[in-house]
Design a protein around this motif. Structure first.
Motif, PDB file in Angstrom:
ATOM      1  N   UNK A 453       0.819  -1.211   0.000  1.00 41.75           N
ATOM      2  CA  UNK A 453       0.000   0.000   0.000  1.00 41.75           C
ATOM      3  C   UNK A 453       0.852   1.260   0.000  1.00 41.75           C
ATOM      4  N   UNK A 454       2.152   1.118   0.250  1.00 40.25           N
ATOM      5  CA  UNK A 454       3.041   2.275   0.287  1.00 40.25           C
ATOM      6  C   UNK A 454       3.478   2.636  -1.126  1.00 40.25           C
ATOM      7  N   UNK A 455       3.629   3.937  -1.368  1.00 41.05           N
ATOM      8  CA  UNK A 455       4.046   4.404  -2.688  1.00 41.05           C
ATOM      9  C   UNK A 455       5.444   3.911  -3.028  1.00 41.05           C
ATOM     10  N   UNK A 456       6.302   3.800  -2.013  1.00 44.10           N
ATOM     11  CA  UNK A 456       7.667   3.364  -2.251  1.00 44.10           C
ATOM     12  C   UNK A 456       7.710   1.950  -2.809  1.00 44.10           C
ATOM     13  N   UNK A 457       6.841   1.055  -2.299  1.00 39.83           N
ATOM     14  CA  UNK A 457       6.853  -0.329  -2.773  1.00 39.83           C
ATOM     15  C   UNK A 457       6.285  -0.442  -4.181  1.00 39.83           C
ATOM     16  N   UNK A 458       5.374   0.450  -4.545  1.00 40.87           N
ATOM     17  CA  UNK A 458       4.890   0.462  -5.924  1.00 40.87           C
ATOM     18  C   UNK A 458       6.026   0.813  -6.875  1.00 40.87           C
ATOM     19  N   UNK A 459       6.894   1.735  -6.464  1.00 40.81           N
ATOM     20  CA  UNK A 459       8.055   2.075  -7.290  1.00 40.81           C
ATOM     21  C   UNK A 459       9.024   0.912  -7.372  1.00 40.81           C
ATOM     22  N   UNK A 460       9.185   0.183  -6.251  1.00 41.24           N
ATOM     23  CA  UNK A 460      10.022  -1.016  -6.284  1.00 41.24           C
ATOM     24  C   UNK A 460       9.428  -2.056  -7.246  1.00 41.24           C
ATOM     25  N   UNK A 461       8.107  -2.206  -7.197  1.00 39.31           N
ATOM     26  CA  UNK A 461       7.440  -3.149  -8.095  1.00 39.31           C
ATOM     27  C   UNK A 461       7.707  -2.783  -9.551  1.00 39.31           C
ATOM     28  N   UNK A 462       7.620  -1.489  -9.874  1.00 39.72           N
ATOM     29  CA  UNK A 462       7.852  -1.056 -11.252  1.00 39.72           C
ATOM     30  C   UNK A 462       9.272  -1.372 -11.700  1.00 39.72           C
ATOM     31  N   UNK A 463      10.240  -1.216 -10.790  1.00 39.09           N
ATOM     32  CA  UNK A 463      11.628  -1.491 -11.144  1.00 39.09           C
ATOM     33  C   UNK A 463      11.827  -2.938 -11.563  1.00 39.09           C
ATOM     34  N   UNK A 464      11.229  -3.859 -10.817  1.00 36.36           N
ATOM     35  CA  UNK A 464      11.371  -5.280 -11.143  1.00 36.36           C
ATOM     36  C   UNK A 464      10.477  -5.653 -12.324  1.00 36.36           C
ATOM     37  N   UNK A 569      -8.363  -8.504  -2.110  1.00 36.49           N
ATOM     38  CA  UNK A 569      -7.080  -9.101  -1.728  1.00 36.49           C
ATOM     39  C   UNK A 569      -5.968  -8.778  -2.717  1.00 36.49           C
ATOM     40  N   UNK A 570      -6.282  -8.235  -3.883  1.00 36.36           N
ATOM     41  CA  UNK A 570      -5.276  -7.992  -4.902  1.00 36.36           C
ATOM     42  C   UNK A 570      -4.298  -6.902  -4.469  1.00 36.36           C
ATOM     43  N   UNK A 571      -3.004  -7.148  -4.572  1.00 38.25           N
ATOM     44  CA  UNK A 571      -2.027  -6.088  -4.319  1.00 38.25           C
ATOM     45  C   UNK A 571      -1.784  -5.268  -5.581  1.00 38.25           C
ATOM     46  N   UNK A 572      -1.237  -4.066  -5.384  1.00 39.27           N
ATOM     47  CA  UNK A 572      -0.923  -3.162  -6.493  1.00 39.27           C
ATOM     48  C   UNK A 572      -2.142  -2.976  -7.402  1.00 39.27           C
ATOM     49  N   UNK A 573      -3.210  -2.459  -6.810  1.00 33.57           N
ATOM     50  CA  UNK A 573      -4.471  -2.321  -7.533  1.00 33.57           C
ATOM     51  C   UNK A 573      -4.362  -1.373  -8.723  1.00 33.57           C
ATOM     52  N   UNK A 574      -3.371  -0.492  -8.745  1.00 32.52           N
ATOM     53  CA  UNK A 574      -3.196   0.363  -9.917  1.00 32.52           C
ATOM     54  C   UNK A 574      -3.015  -0.477 -11.185  1.00 32.52           C
ATOM     55  N   UNK A 575      -2.426  -1.662 -11.034  1.00 30.87           N
ATOM     56  CA  UNK A 575      -2.215  -2.559 -12.171  1.00 30.87           C
ATOM     57  C   UNK A 575      -3.284  -3.647 -12.265  1.00 30.87           C
ATOM     58  N   UNK A 576      -3.693  -4.201 -11.134  1.00 32.11           N
ATOM     59  CA  UNK A 576      -4.457  -5.453 -11.143  1.00 32.11           C
ATOM     60  C   UNK A 576      -5.963  -5.289 -11.046  1.00 32.11           C
ATOM     61  N   UNK A 577      -6.446  -4.146 -10.617  1.00 39.03           N
ATOM     62  CA  UNK A 577      -7.896  -3.978 -10.433  1.00 39.03           C
ATOM     63  C   UNK A 577      -8.603  -4.189 -11.770  1.00 39.03           C
ATOM     64  N   UNK A 824       4.197  -1.485 -19.219  1.00 36.99           N
ATOM     65  CA  UNK A 824       5.583  -1.936 -19.366  1.00 36.99           C
ATOM     66  C   UNK A 824       5.722  -3.132 -20.292  1.00 36.99           C
ATOM     67  N   UNK A 825       4.676  -3.936 -20.447  1.00 37.47           N
ATOM     68  CA  UNK A 825       4.785  -5.192 -21.197  1.00 37.47           C
ATOM     69  C   UNK A 825       3.967  -5.204 -22.480  1.00 37.47           C
ATOM     70  N   UNK A 826       3.595  -4.029 -22.968  1.00 33.73           N
ATOM     71  CA  UNK A 826       2.834  -3.971 -24.219  1.00 33.73           C
ATOM     72  C   UNK A 826       3.650  -4.537 -25.380  1.00 33.73           C
ATOM     73  N   UNK A 827       4.958  -4.300 -25.357  1.00 33.40           N
ATOM     74  CA  UNK A 827       5.794  -4.808 -26.454  1.00 33.40           C
ATOM     75  C   UNK A 827       5.768  -6.331 -26.505  1.00 33.40           C
ATOM     76  N   UNK A 828       5.665  -6.999 -25.339  1.00 33.99           N
ATOM     77  CA  UNK A 828       5.581  -8.452 -25.321  1.00 33.99           C
ATOM     78  C   UNK A 828       4.221  -8.927 -25.818  1.00 33.99           C
ATOM     79  N   UNK A 829       3.173  -8.202 -25.483  1.00 29.92           N
ATOM     80  CA  UNK A 829       1.837  -8.561 -25.979  1.00 29.92           C
ATOM     81  C   UNK A 829       1.785  -8.490 -27.500  1.00 29.92           C
ATOM     82  N   UNK A 830       2.406  -7.468 -28.060  1.00 30.92           N
ATOM     83  CA  UNK A 830       2.444  -7.342 -29.518  1.00 30.92           C
ATOM     84  C   UNK A 830       3.302  -8.435 -30.144  1.00 30.92           C
TER      85      UNK A 830
END
Length: 893
Positions: A453-464, A569-577, A824-830
């Motif tokens: 839920x922390x903004x810092x961990x969302x940035x960590x998620x984006x890095x990976x 229960x979904x984490x990182x709802x900005x991506x998964x909702x 981040x993964x649109x290129x893989x979808x294409x």
């Protein structure tokens, strides 16, 4: 038990004596529960956005014939006959449940004798029911089941089973209106103590799983991510910067086709007028040749309505059109004894050599003036007319949108500096999953759900995530309300939504992992095997797998409470909702436009701790077109007896002998044809030397292979909570992985336990599961090692698009998964869309179900609108006046 051969569409039968069910014994459940009050939240409705401004009609296009057809409607339930011994109890239960749901409907009393006729009748005094099963009860005392409740007295009727048992009933000390009997507490809430129920009942905790509560909506509060203007601007810039290059490429492809059309007509590209074809918002248009979705410009036949995408037109002009003939089914059933290591049945039909090839494609070339004629009749066209250039969207829509997005992005990047962080990931948020030498990605990002839920961990998620690395999130169920994910609870909720006389509630179609066939089995028998196990007559474990359940894209309608529980229960709802994820491209499609089925879906499968080598409960190696998140919601462990372990060891030896014999026969038969045995002889010798270690040594989940470096968890802790073994491969290792599979494909077995006959695509065929031995040899020969880890109860696994992966169930597992599309993964979808369009016509993975180009278009359009709403009117007017971009005011997608 009926076995359906999926590829052939025929029904075969296994003899009932071939299946053996162990005696009933006490099963070991692993549950998770957590209570908490949640308030009701109103749903936000989006405005309808039209592509063409035309009134919407329910029509769609199928890739098989290219014609637009009406959307499927729910078929009416049919009354079928069922035997009294098998279904009486279930029908009586469902009749009572339906009666409670209808409220004012008086149901006719049905005796067991009347069930023999196979029909159930309802008689209503009023003729209609005004009570909705999907609406939540307004209060604990206002439900239809509390018929004798006094306002000043505690209700002595169990809220769960509706029985009055004064001696064994407990009333909630908080609401003082709901009561639960001890029998229901033990059966449906085993994770809760009696004292806990008395202090705060399941209804007050909002995890009550009675039929009325399971079908109520608005009870579970879905967390909403509050985004201020700063965060919105960051996300919008992230979206546009990732999507704009692909939208530019789409625009360039269309401009090239317009230039070709202009040369044919002798006009300038700007003077070419392209007629617009009638296409509705709820309609999908596919290329008749490659089954790829068409979003705007395409070529169409005026005579037979054959439609061709721009990529296929370019390939025809270049003379490199891919061969997409029909692929013949390659496998034949050799009988029950064969799949258990014995000899094939004498009456089995061998596969003809001529059937082992794809039917060649009829030659299709462009005309001398670069025009493209309609496809030959053998390919579904008329072969007479020249294909005309048509459009679906308004003229210059995409090119204008590119200009608008480009200048808005440049303006915001100049005015605002991008926030950067240099925080390192804590070691307790890492889990070791590989041992690659000289690699820095052996550890996976593995935060706790409360930290996401922390903004810092969302940035960590984006890095990976941007590097294509999987992510594991622990304890995600703790963020939910603790609603039971036990399969029988979900089945009870699902059956409430169906007609009591329908066969959909009484039987399910599962996959037999040993034979690779679809098996129809009684629902109760399947769920009994989930907790107690099933086996063949020779004691070999029977592994059944129930995929994409319930069998509908309306998970939210059929299991509303479980859907809300999953989203909460979904984490990182900005991506998964799946409803309102700000960075989820799948939700950018406006209302009225047909959307792909992104889930959630439930996967229920048996499991076995030991790797059997044949018939394991696995999801074979494959690659999803989109990103995915998978949560392990429930597990049940089945213990095997010493007798069964001895039988398994004996059968493994038979399997080894059969493998060696058939591999040698295949190698000898191909020596003359290939001219040399090549590396296959060496592979066979390696296999023979390694087989004894596989047979005599049982595969266990070892601490040194799958341990978490951040915590000192023991092997016992892994066995208690670990449910599924994951292997996820890196994108950069895909070519080497494919090369290994093409080299050793004859060492794998597929449908009916037959050796793999032919490989169309080593990953998209979904014919392979790499055992521990194969993974060891893959690393030795090609230096490739996947991320390998055990998914524990309550953990969410994020799988990036383009990463091949496989899963083996160590226990009986219930998983719930949903797809999403990250920028981040649109290129893989294409890239995957391009790979899928090159597969044969009847390949299982060929159809473009995602329509990623359409998602890119609508996501950019929505991001531009959001950008405009954040900017001041003066800034936009200045931008329009200085740049002269009238498209900023006029262009609408």
């Amino acid at each position: 038990m009926e076995v359906l051969i999926v590829e052939q569409g025929r029904l075969e039968r296994y003899n009932d004596k071939d299946i053996r069910v162990p005696k009933r014994r006490r099963s070991n459940f692993l549950h998770h529960g957590k209570g908490g009050d949640k308030s009701e939240e109103d749903e936000k409705h989006k405005d309808f956005s039209s592509l063409t401004g035309t009134e919407s009609k329910k029509r769609r296009l199928t890739p098989e014939n290219g014609k637009r057809m009406s959307k499927k409607r729910r078929s009416s339930s049919k009354v079928v006959e069922s035997s009294e011994d098998e279904f009486d109890g279930e029908i009586l239960f469902l009749v009572k449940a339906q009666a409670r749901k209808r409220g004012g409907v008086d149901c006719e009393v049905i005796g067991r004798s009347s069930l023999k006729d196979g029909t159930v009748k309802y008689e209503s005094r009023n003729g209609a029911c005004n009570t909705s099963s999907s609406s939540p009860p307004t209060s604990p005392g206002s439900t239809s089941r509390d018929m004798k409740q006094d306002n000043e007295e505690v209700n002595l009727k169990c809220h769960q089973c509706m029985k009055e048992e004064k001696k064994t009933i407990l009333s909630c000390s908080k609401c003082k209106k709901n009561s639960y009997c001890i029998r229901c507490i033990k059966q449906w809430y085993p994770h809760m103590k009696v004292k806990e129920v008395k202090e705060l009942c399941p209804f007050c905790r909002k995890n009550c799983n009675c039929n009325a509560c399971l079908h109520s909506t608005g009870v579970i509060k879905i967390p909403v991510t509050d985004l201020d203007d700063r965060k919105k601007a960051q996300h919008l810039e992230h979206l546009l910067s990732n999507l704009l290059p692909f939208l530019k490429k789409i625009s360039q492809e269309q401009n090239q086709e317009i230039e070709i059309e202009a040369n044919l007509r002798g006009l300038s590209p700007s003077a070419v007028e392209i007629p617009q074809t009638l296409c509705f918002n709820d309609e999908r248009v596919y290329c008749n040749h490659c089954a790829t979705s068409i979003i705007d410009l395409h070529r169409s036949c005026s005579k037979c309505s054959y439609e061709l995408c721009l990529n296929c037109c370019q390939e025809i002009r270049q003379g490199c059109l891919f061969d997409r003939g029909d692929m013949k089914f390659q496998y034949r059933s050799r009988g029950y004894d064969y799949i258990h290591g014995g000899d094939p049945a004498p009456d089995c039909c061998p596969l003809k050599e001529s059937e082992d090839h794809i039917k060649p494609l009829t030659e299709w070339k462009a005309n001398s003036d670069a025009t493209v004629s309609c496809a030959p009749k053998e390919m579904g066209g008329c072969g007479d007319c020249v294909l005309d250039l048509k459009r679906i969207l308004p003229a210059d829509c995409i090119s204008n949108l590119v200009v608008k997005a480009k200048y808005l992005l440049e303006t915001f990047q100049k005015e605002r500096s991008t926030f950067k962080h240099n925080c390192e990931t804590r070691r307790d948020m890492l889990r070791k999953a590989a041992s690659r030498e000289g690699s820095c990605d052996n550890f996976l990002f593995c935060p706790d759900s409360k930290d996401t839920l922390k903004e810092e961990e969302l940035l960590h998620f984006k890095e990976h995530w941007v590097n294509g690395e999987p992510v594991i999130v622990k304890n995600v169920l703790e963020q939910a309300n603790g609603l039971s994910w036990e399969p029988m609870v979900m089945w009870r909720a699902l059956s409430e939504n169906m007609d009591a006389t329908s066969t959909q509630y009484s039987e399910v179609k599962t996959i037999d992992c040993l034979a690779g066939c679809e098996v129809e089995i009684n629902t109760r028998q399947f769920f009994q095997g989930y907790t107690e196990g099933r086996m063949y007559k020779n004691l070999w474990p029977e592994m059944l797998k129930l995929k994409d359940w319930p069998p509908s894209d309306k998970f939210e309608d059929l299991l509303p409470r479980h859907c809300d529980e999953f989203i909460s229960a979904l984490p990182f709802l900005e991506y998964t909702d799946p409803r309102a994820g700000f960075l989820n491209l799948a939700v950018k499609l406006p209302p009225g436009v047909l959307k792909p089925d992104m889930g959630p879906k439930t996967y229920i499968a048996y499991g076995f701790m030991e790797e059997l080598g044949r018939g394991d409960s696995v999801t074979k190696l494959h690659c999803d077109m989109s990103d995915a998140v998978n949560i392990l919601t429930h597990t049940a462990e089945v213990q095997s007896s010493n007798e069964q372990q001895s039988a398994i060891s004996r059968l493994k030896k038979l399997h080894r002998v059969q493998d060696e014999r058939e591999f040698m026969d295949w190698e000898n038969s191909h020596k003359d044809r290939a001219g040399q045995s090549g590396g296959q002889t060496e592979d066979r010798e390696t296999l023979e030397s390694n087989c004894p270690s596989e047979i005599n040594g049982e595969l266990k989940v070892r601490k040194n292979e799958l341990d978490d470096p951040s915590c000192s968890s023991s092997n016992e802790a892994t066995e208690e909570t670990g449910g599924a073994l994951w292997d996820i491969f890196r994108r950069e290792d895909v070519p080497k992985l494919e090369a290994y599979l093409m080299k050793h494909y004859k060492e794998f077995r597929h449908t009916y336990c037959s050796l793999v006959e032919r490989v169309i695509h080593p990953i998209h065929d979904q014919s392979f599961y790499l055992t521990l031995e194969h993974k060891r040899r893959l690393k030795e020969e090609f230096g490739v090692e996947p991320w390998t880890f055990v998914q524990r109860l309550g953990e969410a696994v994020f799988i990036p698009a383009g990463c091949p992966h496989q899963v083996r169930n160590l226990k009986s597992c219930t998983k719930v998964a949903a797809d999403f599309v990250s920028p981040e993964n649109v290129h893989e979808c294409l890239r995957l869309t391009e790979e899928f369009r090159q597969l044969p016509k009847n390949h299982r993975a060929r159809e473009d179900k995602l329509e990623i180009k359409k998602m890119i278009l609508y996501a950019v359009d929505q991001a531009v609108k959001d950008f405009e709403s954040l900017a001041s009117t003066q800034e936009l007017e200045a931008l329009v006046s200085t740049r002269g971009l009238k498209a900023l005011e006029s262009t609408e997608v």
